[in-house]
Design a protein around this motif. Sequence first.
Motif: not given
Length: 341
Positions: A253-255, A264-266, A273, A307, A312
């Motif tokens: 998950h992005y978080d 997380a993130g990139e 993603r 989101s 992402d």
Amino acid sequence: MGEVSDKRIVLALPDCEQNKALKECLIENFNAYPAATPEEAAKLILTDECKLLVFDVDFNGFDWYAFLKSEEAVSQILCKRAILIDNNFKDGDFEKQGKYISAGVSFYVMYPFYDLSVMVHYVNYLLSAVAEHDRLMSNYDKLLLESMQAIVKTIDAKDIYTRGHSERVGHYSAALAKALGMSDAQVSDVYMIGLLHDVGKIGVPDYILKKPEKLTTEEFDIIKTHTTIGNDILSEMPIVENLADGAHYHHEHYDGSGYPEGLAGENIPLVARILAVADAYDAMNSDRVYRPRLSKEVIKSELVTCSGTQFDPHIASVMLEILDTQIEEINQCLIKHNKLK
């Protein structure tokens, strides 16, 4: 004009007396594009439609050797061709000649040219070689895709409720990749990565995959192992770049709240993603044993709500655009091929 002259040739030839006749000859006989600068020519030869580079080694002091040895160019020039023009070749320059040939140059041509008809022969020969390479790769890609689809059918056979899921995720992921500006080759890779993202479910017991009730904590922990199992399987198949990343990380998950590693993130690979959004969309748009498919408006609301947490944000926003502009066409194609239930 040769029969393969529709393959675009990029000319990186400065306007000088030595190159004038050569440039005119290639433009007259082939679909040749004269680039204004060596930088423009270098950029063009890396595109899918350009197949042959004819360049003057001394054009504006550009470092052609460094370009040809760059990571991006190496992968492209292997399936294309390059002809080097040297208007200032001197006795003793054979080391220079060998250096460029080792970097992927097919022909090293020195001024004065014997006969421009010989150059036309060179170009036709090289374009024919590129066309044959493309034909062989097309056959290879077809065989590869058919093999992947056979594996997908094995996965689908384990769970009737998600039959066709992998194929659909492949198509949705490819649509996202294209909308994100990826090249045709990258879009094709993303499609195949999407096809095999759930291959690890082969190692999950059927009673868990098909269980109609809510899973216990222990059973969900077993379900989660399909990501690492998939990674283990696909890591041994280096046929598509980042193939294992899709299977391994599509539930991150992005978080940072996802699994298996809590990335997380990139730090989550881009392809994963993309798959995370495509995978979630298909899950929401499909009938499941525990609920009917969600409406388009509810799905859009979920994409917005999640989101920045599950998804992402940029990829989620692109998926929202696809839902408004392309999704019906994609789904009609899937229905036609019986991949959307």
